[in-house]
Design an enzyme around this catalytic site. Structure first.
Site, mmCIF file in Angstrom:
data_model
loop_
_atom_site.group_PDB
_atom_site.id
_atom_site.type_symbol
_atom_site.label_atom_id
_atom_site.label_comp_id
_atom_site.label_asym_id
_atom_site.label_seq_id
_atom_site.Cartn_x
_atom_site.Cartn_y
_atom_site.Cartn_z
ATOM 1 N N VAL A 61 0.834 -1.203 0.000
ATOM 2 C CA VAL A 61 0.000 0.000 0.000
ATOM 3 C C VAL A 61 0.871 1.257 0.000
ATOM 4 O O VAL A 61 0.979 1.946 -1.004
ATOM 5 C CB VAL A 61 -0.978 -0.003 1.197
ATOM 6 C CG1 VAL A 61 -1.758 1.309 1.259
ATOM 7 C CG2 VAL A 61 -1.945 -1.180 1.071
ATOM 8 N N CYS A 62 1.519 1.550 1.099
ATOM 9 C CA CYS A 62 2.261 2.807 1.222
ATOM 10 C C CYS A 62 3.342 2.950 0.149
ATOM 11 O O CYS A 62 3.515 4.025 -0.432
ATOM 12 C CB CYS A 62 2.895 2.908 2.602
ATOM 13 S SG CYS A 62 1.729 2.819 3.971
#
Length: 232
Positions: A134-135
């Site tokens: 995600v990040c």
């Protein structure tokens, strides 16, 4: 005219090889992004041991300091359970841009963060986010789309398990992101032990964050000091 399968494979392989261009990290055109390495989110990284992960995220931040790279820090909803950045990272970069996002999952969706990245004037991005899938991935894909050359430090990103990390890294590679270890990132920035930063700066860095190499250097130094080095 008919061609054999082996001939076609040879031609295609030669074509692919000739099309390859090695894009190397350039310390003079690189920035460093520290994305959501927050104390609460740290608990989500299960594909590294906690000791390894702590060392790796501090090493990632330290690369910016050692090489004098413009560095942008960012957090997501740090007043909630995500928590703050480790104080050690903030202390390394007291004058760096620090963008505190309130809701955007992909840091690129935040206008202040985009402006901070653009303000560095650099086109190469060294990136690590707390979660690989995600990040790191979301931002890396957005940066590639925006025209940046992206290098993801895989050691300083983690996630729930090895499969999730592997899938996320494959997704990034398919988009042209170079996925590197911390050691590879540091060595490619340095390029030559005689450079500055070079052996003088990097051996203490590795001694702190990569003990396998740090102790190798210590053993070599001890052999030189004691006069026991031979055959070289």
């Amino acid at each position: 005219m008919k061609f054999s399968a082996s001939f076609l494979v040879t031609v295609l392989s030669a074509s692919a090889a000739s099309a390859f261009q090695y894009t190397r990290l350039d310390k003079n055109d690189a920035m460093l992004l520290v994305v959501d390495h927050q104390e609460g989110l740290f608990q989500l990284t299960r594909d590294h041991s906690p000791v390894e992960m702590k060392s790796n995220i501090l090493a990632h931040a330290a690369l910016g300091k050692v090489f004098g790279l413009p560095t942008v820090l960012t957090t997501s909803a740090e007043t909630g359970p995500n928590g703050p950045l480790p104080s050690e990272i903030i202390a390394m970069h007291p004058n760096s841009s620090f963008i505190k996002r309130n809701g955007e999952v992909n840091a690129w969706d935040n206008a202040d963060f985009r402006a901070a990245v653009a303000a560095t004037g650099k086109k190469q991005v060294i990136l690590a986010g707390i979660t690989t899938d995600v990040c790191t991935s979301f931002l890396a894909l957005s940066l590639v789309e925006a025209g940046y050359t992206v290098f993801a430090n895989a050691d300083a990103s983690g996630t729930f398990d090895d499969k999730t990390a592997s899938d996320a890294n494959a997704r990034m590679r398919d988009a042209g992101v170079q996925v590197l270890s911390m050691f590879a990132t540091a060595c490619e920035l340095m390029r030559d032990w005689r450079n500055t930063p070079g052996a003088k700066e990097m051996l203490p860095f590795f001694d702190t964050y990569l003990p396998e190499y740090g102790y190798l250097a210590r053993a070599h130094d001890a052999a030189v000091t004691n006069g026991t080095l031979s055959g070289l």
